[in-house]
Design a protein around this motif. Sequence first.
Motif, mmCIF file in Angstrom:
data_model
loop_
_atom_site.group_PDB
_atom_site.id
_atom_site.type_symbol
_atom_site.label_atom_id
_atom_site.label_comp_id
_atom_site.label_asym_id
_atom_site.label_seq_id
_atom_site.Cartn_x
_atom_site.Cartn_y
_atom_site.Cartn_z
ATOM 1 N N ARG A 1 0.757 -0.982 0.186
ATOM 2 C CA ARG A 1 0.049 -0.283 0.276
ATOM 3 C C ARG A 1 0.923 1.511 0.309
ATOM 4 N N ILE A 2 1.046 2.477 -0.644
ATOM 5 C CA ILE A 2 1.551 3.121 -1.294
ATOM 6 C C ILE A 2 0.560 4.554 -1.187
ATOM 7 N N GLU A 3 1.355 5.504 0.494
ATOM 8 C CA GLU A 3 0.693 6.834 0.462
ATOM 9 C C GLU A 3 1.785 7.676 0.582
ATOM 10 N N GLY A 4 1.227 8.621 -0.296
ATOM 11 C CA GLY A 4 2.146 9.826 -0.368
ATOM 12 C C GLY A 4 2.783 9.898 -1.480
ATOM 13 N N LEU A 5 2.874 8.814 -2.061
ATOM 14 C CA LEU A 5 3.870 9.051 -3.009
ATOM 15 C C LEU A 5 4.289 10.523 -3.935
ATOM 16 N N GLU A 6 2.952 11.469 -3.872
ATOM 17 C CA GLU A 6 2.972 12.287 -4.686
ATOM 18 C C GLU A 6 3.701 13.903 -3.622
ATOM 19 N N GLY B 1 17.981 -12.005 10.125
ATOM 20 C CA GLY B 1 18.697 -13.158 10.229
ATOM 21 C C GLY B 1 17.545 -14.343 9.132
ATOM 22 N N LYS B 2 16.256 -13.303 8.620
ATOM 23 C CA LYS B 2 15.185 -14.118 8.252
ATOM 24 C C LYS B 2 15.952 -14.298 6.731
ATOM 25 N N LYS B 3 15.408 -15.715 6.868
ATOM 26 C CA LYS B 3 16.569 -15.516 4.807
ATOM 27 C C LYS B 3 15.174 -15.347 3.601
ATOM 28 N N ILE B 4 14.482 -15.452 3.819
ATOM 29 C CA ILE B 4 12.710 -15.731 2.948
ATOM 30 C C ILE B 4 11.859 -15.234 3.498
ATOM 31 N N PRO B 5 11.825 -14.035 2.667
ATOM 32 C CA PRO B 5 10.708 -13.067 3.374
ATOM 33 C C PRO B 5 9.256 -13.581 3.758
ATOM 34 N N THR B 6 8.547 -13.623 5.073
ATOM 35 C CA THR B 6 7.188 -14.665 4.566
ATOM 36 C C THR B 6 6.135 -13.253 3.635
ATOM 37 N N LEU B 7 4.882 -13.642 3.207
ATOM 38 C CA LEU B 7 4.003 -12.580 3.054
ATOM 39 C C LEU B 7 3.157 -11.780 4.332
ATOM 40 N N TYR B 8 3.205 -10.721 3.961
ATOM 41 C CA TYR B 8 3.026 -9.633 5.449
ATOM 42 C C TYR B 8 2.591 -8.204 4.699
ATOM 43 N N PRO B 9 1.080 -7.983 5.181
ATOM 44 C CA PRO B 9 1.195 -6.400 4.785
ATOM 45 C C PRO B 9 0.954 -4.742 5.081
ATOM 46 N N VAL B 10 2.150 -4.845 3.609
ATOM 47 C CA VAL B 10 3.217 -3.655 3.634
ATOM 48 C C VAL B 10 2.765 -2.828 3.381
ATOM 49 N N THR B 11 3.204 -1.586 4.240
ATOM 50 C CA THR B 11 2.875 -0.304 3.724
ATOM 51 C C THR B 11 3.937 0.738 3.400
ATOM 52 N N ILE B 12 3.596 1.323 2.569
ATOM 53 C CA ILE B 12 5.485 2.277 2.060
ATOM 54 C C ILE B 12 4.467 4.076 2.193
ATOM 55 N N ARG B 13 5.300 4.411 3.241
ATOM 56 C CA ARG B 13 4.811 4.995 3.293
ATOM 57 C C ARG B 13 5.259 7.289 3.197
ATOM 58 N N PHE B 14 5.105 8.332 2.470
ATOM 59 C CA PHE B 14 6.457 8.960 2.305
ATOM 60 C C PHE B 14 5.045 10.650 2.802
ATOM 61 N N GLY B 15 5.731 11.734 3.441
ATOM 62 C CA GLY B 15 6.016 12.480 4.144
ATOM 63 C C GLY B 15 6.191 13.700 3.425
ATOM 64 N N GLU B 16 5.906 15.061 3.497
ATOM 65 C CA GLU B 16 5.506 16.021 3.244
ATOM 66 C C GLU B 16 7.329 16.263 3.208
ATOM 67 N N PRO B 17 7.902 16.972 1.648
ATOM 68 C CA PRO B 17 9.765 16.982 1.711
ATOM 69 C C PRO B 17 9.663 18.423 2.947
ATOM 70 N N LEU B 18 11.042 18.144 3.128
ATOM 71 C CA LEU B 18 11.376 18.597 4.594
ATOM 72 C C LEU B 18 12.930 19.508 3.757
ATOM 73 N N GLU B 19 12.862 21.493 4.134
ATOM 74 C CA GLU B 19 13.926 21.302 3.204
ATOM 75 C C GLU B 19 14.454 22.397 4.361
ATOM 76 N N PHE B 20 15.530 22.578 4.729
ATOM 77 C CA PHE B 20 16.221 23.366 5.166
ATOM 78 C C PHE B 20 17.515 24.407 4.909
ATOM 79 N N SER B 21 16.552 25.434 4.508
ATOM 80 C CA SER B 21 17.733 26.301 3.845
ATOM 81 C C SER B 21 18.424 27.483 4.616
ATOM 82 N N ARG B 22 16.803 27.855 5.765
ATOM 83 C CA ARG B 22 17.519 28.437 7.250
ATOM 84 C C ARG B 22 18.469 28.284 7.935
#
Length: 246
Positions: free
Chosen positions: A22-27, A161-182
């Motif tokens: 499940r992908i969240e915040g890819l934009e 330590g686990k060689k072969i992954p098991t099937l498990y629900p995965v979410t990949i979540r991206f947040g808003e970009p952070l900028e540090f020009s200050r």
Amino acid sequence: MFYYLLKYVVLGPLLRLLFRPRIEGLEHVPDSGAAIIAGNHLSFSDHFLMPAILKRRITFLAKAEYFTGPGVKGRLTAAFFRSVGQIPVDRSGKEAGQAAIREGLGVLAKDELLGIYPEGTRSHDGRLYKGKVGVAVMALKSGAPVVPCAMIGTFEAQPPGKKIPTLYPVTIRFGEPLEFSRYLGMENEKAVLRAITDEIMYAILKLSEQEYVDQYAAVAKAEQAEAKAKAGRTDRPGKFRRTRQD
């Protein structure tokens, strides 16, 4: 060429089919220009799942051990990481951190995506650990935004330590970009680097909802290993000297 073959023909479709992440915040990931994707690191699978779902190519700074493993498995692993453009980084010695920063800045100078795990190593227990300041140095020197990312479920799918992954629900979540020009021009100020790194780690924490530990993961691993070793010595049966009865 091999990178795109794996991403779009071989590995990418297979990972999407098996894990259905499940992908969240890819934009929040910029369509062009340099950017740093800073994420938590729970599993060896992280190296494959994130690149599989991103539209752009991403280059990770990978530990040098992936390129120097013994035997057939070691050679295959090294060939894979080289073919997909990952950069080996020696994490030992005083110059290791500076070498990683130089390599990372080289990727960003080409307006590419750089993937980095600020914890410096995989979490051994699923918790989020204190970040190293190299990500802050690269953000300030390059001017690139930092996109926080949380991998959720990969620890359960493939813990260390686990060689072969098991099937498990995965979410990949991206947040808003952070900028540090200050903080421009303050990349040599330790307090500033610490503040930036902590801000990045807090953003990852909010996305991942992990338990946070204000300690470096490598230190925690070493302490745990030492505790286990001590426990083993304590549990070992003692040796008794037999004496002659007069």
